[in-house]
Design a protein around this motif. Structure first.
Motif, mmCIF file in Angstrom:
data_model
loop_
_atom_site.group_PDB
_atom_site.id
_atom_site.type_symbol
_atom_site.label_atom_id
_atom_site.label_comp_id
_atom_site.label_asym_id
_atom_site.label_seq_id
_atom_site.Cartn_x
_atom_site.Cartn_y
_atom_site.Cartn_z
ATOM 1 N N CYS A 107 0.848 -1.189 0.000
ATOM 2 C CA CYS A 107 0.000 0.000 0.000
ATOM 3 C C CYS A 107 0.888 1.245 0.000
ATOM 4 O O CYS A 107 2.049 1.190 0.405
ATOM 5 N N GLU A 108 0.309 2.354 -0.431
ATOM 6 C CA GLU A 108 1.051 3.624 -0.409
ATOM 7 C C GLU A 108 0.461 4.579 0.612
ATOM 8 O O GLU A 108 1.176 5.161 1.416
ATOM 9 N N GLU A 109 -0.855 4.743 0.592
ATOM 10 C CA GLU A 109 -1.524 5.684 1.475
ATOM 11 C C GLU A 109 -2.117 4.971 2.677
ATOM 12 O O GLU A 109 -2.416 3.778 2.642
ATOM 13 N N VAL A 110 -2.334 5.735 3.740
ATOM 14 C CA VAL A 110 -2.879 5.157 4.965
ATOM 15 C C VAL A 110 -4.289 4.627 4.739
ATOM 16 O O VAL A 110 -4.702 3.635 5.359
ATOM 17 N N GLY A 111 -5.040 5.250 3.825
ATOM 18 C CA GLY A 111 -6.381 4.768 3.520
ATOM 19 C C GLY A 111 -6.350 3.362 2.934
ATOM 20 O O GLY A 111 -7.172 2.505 3.295
ATOM 21 N N GLU A 112 -5.396 3.119 2.022
ATOM 22 C CA GLU A 112 -5.223 1.780 1.443
ATOM 23 C C GLU A 112 -4.829 0.777 2.523
ATOM 24 O O GLU A 112 -5.331 -0.348 2.564
ATOM 25 N N TYR A 113 -3.929 1.211 3.366
ATOM 26 C CA TYR A 113 -3.385 0.369 4.435
ATOM 27 C C TYR A 113 -4.500 -0.125 5.351
ATOM 28 O O TYR A 113 -4.595 -1.318 5.672
ATOM 29 N N ARG A 114 -5.369 0.782 5.748
ATOM 30 C CA ARG A 114 -6.466 0.416 6.646
ATOM 31 C C ARG A 114 -7.560 -0.347 5.928
ATOM 32 O O ARG A 114 -8.196 -1.229 6.510
ATOM 33 N N GLY A 136 -3.461 4.921 15.475
ATOM 34 C CA GLY A 136 -4.490 5.206 14.464
ATOM 35 C C GLY A 136 -4.956 3.961 13.735
ATOM 36 O O GLY A 136 -6.154 3.661 13.682
ATOM 37 N N THR A 137 -4.015 3.215 13.163
ATOM 38 C CA THR A 137 -4.372 1.970 12.470
ATOM 39 C C THR A 137 -4.707 0.872 13.472
ATOM 40 O O THR A 137 -5.544 0.004 13.202
ATOM 41 N N THR A 138 -4.097 0.926 14.651
ATOM 42 C CA THR A 138 -4.382 -0.069 15.689
ATOM 43 C C THR A 138 -5.867 -0.067 16.033
ATOM 44 O O THR A 138 -6.460 -1.128 16.281
ATOM 45 N N LYS A 139 -6.460 1.112 16.063
ATOM 46 C CA LYS A 139 -7.888 1.215 16.388
ATOM 47 C C LYS A 139 -8.735 0.458 15.368
ATOM 48 O O LYS A 139 -9.736 -0.168 15.722
ATOM 49 N N VAL A 140 -8.322 0.516 14.101
ATOM 50 C CA VAL A 140 -9.025 -0.249 13.056
ATOM 51 C C VAL A 140 -8.830 -1.742 13.279
ATOM 52 O O VAL A 140 -9.769 -2.530 13.228
ATOM 53 N N LEU A 141 -7.592 -2.127 13.563
ATOM 54 C CA LEU A 141 -7.266 -3.542 13.744
ATOM 55 C C LEU A 141 -7.974 -4.149 14.951
ATOM 56 O O LEU A 141 -8.443 -5.296 14.904
ATOM 57 N N MET A 142 -8.090 -3.393 16.043
ATOM 58 C CA MET A 142 -8.707 -3.944 17.245
ATOM 59 C C MET A 142 -10.205 -4.183 17.057
ATOM 60 O O MET A 142 -10.813 -4.947 17.797
ATOM 61 N N GLY A 143 -10.783 -3.534 16.057
ATOM 62 C CA GLY A 143 -12.176 -3.797 15.727
ATOM 63 C C GLY A 143 -12.358 -5.061 14.903
ATOM 64 O O GLY A 143 -13.483 -5.512 14.683
ATOM 65 N N LEU A 144 -11.238 -5.632 14.466
ATOM 66 C CA LEU A 144 -11.278 -6.826 13.614
ATOM 67 C C LEU A 144 -10.817 -8.081 14.344
ATOM 68 O O LEU A 144 -11.241 -9.183 14.015
ATOM 69 N N THR A 145 -9.914 -7.916 15.318
ATOM 70 C CA THR A 145 -9.412 -9.050 16.084
ATOM 71 C C THR A 145 -8.955 -8.559 17.460
ATOM 72 O O THR A 145 -8.486 -7.428 17.601
ATOM 73 N N SER A 146 -9.092 -9.422 18.452
ATOM 74 C CA SER A 146 -8.610 -9.084 19.795
ATOM 75 C C SER A 146 -7.187 -9.586 20.009
ATOM 76 O O SER A 146 -6.559 -9.277 21.021
ATOM 77 N N ARG A 147 -6.671 -10.349 19.061
ATOM 78 C CA ARG A 147 -5.325 -10.917 19.166
ATOM 79 C C ARG A 147 -4.341 -10.015 18.433
ATOM 80 O O ARG A 147 -3.970 -10.271 17.287
ATOM 81 N N LEU A 148 -3.936 -8.980 19.118
ATOM 82 C CA LEU A 148 -3.213 -7.895 18.460
ATOM 83 C C LEU A 148 -2.115 -7.359 19.368
ATOM 84 O O LEU A 148 -2.326 -7.133 20.554
ATOM 85 N N ILE A 149 -0.931 -7.156 18.792
ATOM 86 C CA ILE A 149 0.183 -6.516 19.492
ATOM 87 C C ILE A 149 0.747 -5.423 18.585
ATOM 88 O O ILE A 149 1.025 -5.662 17.403
ATOM 89 N N GLY A 150 0.906 -4.238 19.133
ATOM 90 C CA GLY A 150 1.488 -3.135 18.391
ATOM 91 C C GLY A 150 2.868 -2.815 18.930
ATOM 92 O O GLY A 150 3.084 -2.820 20.145
ATOM 93 N N VAL A 151 3.817 -2.540 18.047
ATOM 94 C CA VAL A 151 5.179 -2.194 18.479
ATOM 95 C C VAL A 151 5.639 -0.930 17.768
ATOM 96 O O VAL A 151 5.290 -0.675 16.615
ATOM 97 N N ARG A 162 -0.988 3.613 24.469
ATOM 98 C CA ARG A 162 -1.502 2.868 25.620
ATOM 99 C C ARG A 162 -2.625 3.619 26.323
ATOM 100 O O ARG A 162 -3.579 3.011 26.815
ATOM 101 N N VAL A 163 -2.521 4.941 26.355
ATOM 102 C CA VAL A 163 -3.584 5.746 26.966
ATOM 103 C C VAL A 163 -4.844 5.704 26.113
ATOM 104 O O VAL A 163 -5.963 5.564 26.632
ATOM 105 N N LYS A 164 -4.674 5.833 24.804
ATOM 106 C CA LYS A 164 -5.820 5.855 23.888
ATOM 107 C C LYS A 164 -6.499 4.492 23.795
ATOM 108 O O LYS A 164 -7.728 4.408 23.709
ATOM 109 N N LEU A 165 -5.692 3.421 23.794
ATOM 110 C CA LEU A 165 -6.231 2.074 23.595
ATOM 111 C C LEU A 165 -5.710 1.155 24.694
ATOM 112 O O LEU A 165 -4.834 0.314 24.471
ATOM 113 N N PRO A 166 -6.253 1.271 25.901
ATOM 114 C CA PRO A 166 -5.724 0.499 27.040
ATOM 115 C C PRO A 166 -5.936 -1.007 26.928
ATOM 116 O O PRO A 166 -5.279 -1.767 27.642
ATOM 117 N N ASP A 167 -6.829 -1.431 26.045
ATOM 118 C CA ASP A 167 -7.098 -2.874 25.907
ATOM 119 C C ASP A 167 -6.153 -3.565 24.930
ATOM 120 O O ASP A 167 -6.244 -4.781 24.732
#
Length: 253
Positions: A107-114, A136-151, A162-167
């Motif tokens: 992907c090139e743009e963030v819209g494509e990525y998400r 930003g993209t993590t919020k999209v991903l967490m709506g699709l799966t709960s098995r998620l790690i961001g680095v 961590r403040v925005k997405l404590p789960d």
């Protein structure tokens, strides 16, 4: 056509604008921009049409055939020869390597990525997001799966995420630190990261992006790597297999 629109653009640029009339000046500027855009779009469309005609002509076909394993077979290859190839060590080795290789989506743009995330991630997928930034993209991903790690390698960005997405679990990690990435993978074993999202800045140089992909290909072995990279996308747009090159196309006999 493109030439007519080009003339319109040049004529618009020569239009006099009365002094002290900002509205007329703005209108003239819009007219110039619109004419230029129309000419550009027409030119792009014409180029696409010429390329499509060049490659998709029904009167032309490949001189050679490509096996599913990637081996080029001569055009005159008989059914018996194809069958022998299918049972050859070369075919088996190639197929094994392809089966173990990750699919790559660029992907090139963030819209494509998400959008890719929405289409590709399943609820039971383990997902690793490399370059999670502030989430930003993590919020999209967490709506699709709960098995998620961001680095991310920047501690302040990870703190904000961590403040925005404590789960969601976030870790401060260098994307190129293979041992620590493997340690994360071992934590979820026997499962594995099926989808790896990579965004280490879309403008990062090609060599760096490919090096990181190679590390994950040989360590994490995900099913799919979704990579946000302008340079890699440009490379793929310019690429083609040799047997699909125009010089390797022959007229039907």
């Amino acid at each position: 056509g493109p030439r007519r629109r080009g003339r319109q653009s040049r004529e618009a640029e020569r239009m006099p604008v009365p002094e002290g009339s900002p509205r007329l000046a703005a209108a003239a500027a819009l007219l110039v921009a619109a004419a230029a855009a129309a000419g550009y779009i027409a030119g792009v469309q014409a180029a696409k049409a010429r390329r499509k005609e060049r490659f998709a002509s029904p009167r032309r076909r490949r001189r050679e055939e490509l096996c599913e394993c990637g081996t080029v077979l001569p055009k005159g290859c008989s059914p018996e020869e194809r069958e022998r190839h299918r049972f050859s060590n070369r075919h088996k080795k190639n197929m094994l390597q392809l089966e173990n290789a990750s699919e790559v989506v660029v992907c090139e743009e963030v819209g494509e990525y998400r959008a890719a995330a929405v289409q590709l991630v399943k609820p039971d997928d383990w997902v690793l997001e490399v370059g999670s930034h502030v989430g930003g993209t993590t919020k999209v991903l967490m709506g699709l799966t709960s098995r998620l790690i961001g680095v991310d390698q920047q501690a302040d960005l990870v703190a904000q995420a961590r403040v925005k997405l404590p789960d969601v679990r976030f870790e401060v990690l260098d994307a190129f630190d293979a041992p620590k990435m493997l340690a994360l993978a071992r934590e979820i074993a026997p499962a594995r990261f099926k989808k790896v999202f990579i965004d280490i800045s879309g403008s990062r140089d090609l060599a760096t992006v490919v090096r990181l992909m190679d590390i994950y290909e040989n360590t994490l072995r995900p099913e799919v790597m979704i990579v946000k990279s302008q340079a890699l996308k440009r490379l793929l747009l310019r690429s083609e297999l040799w047997i699909h090159h125009p010089s390797q196309m022959g007229a039907d006999s």
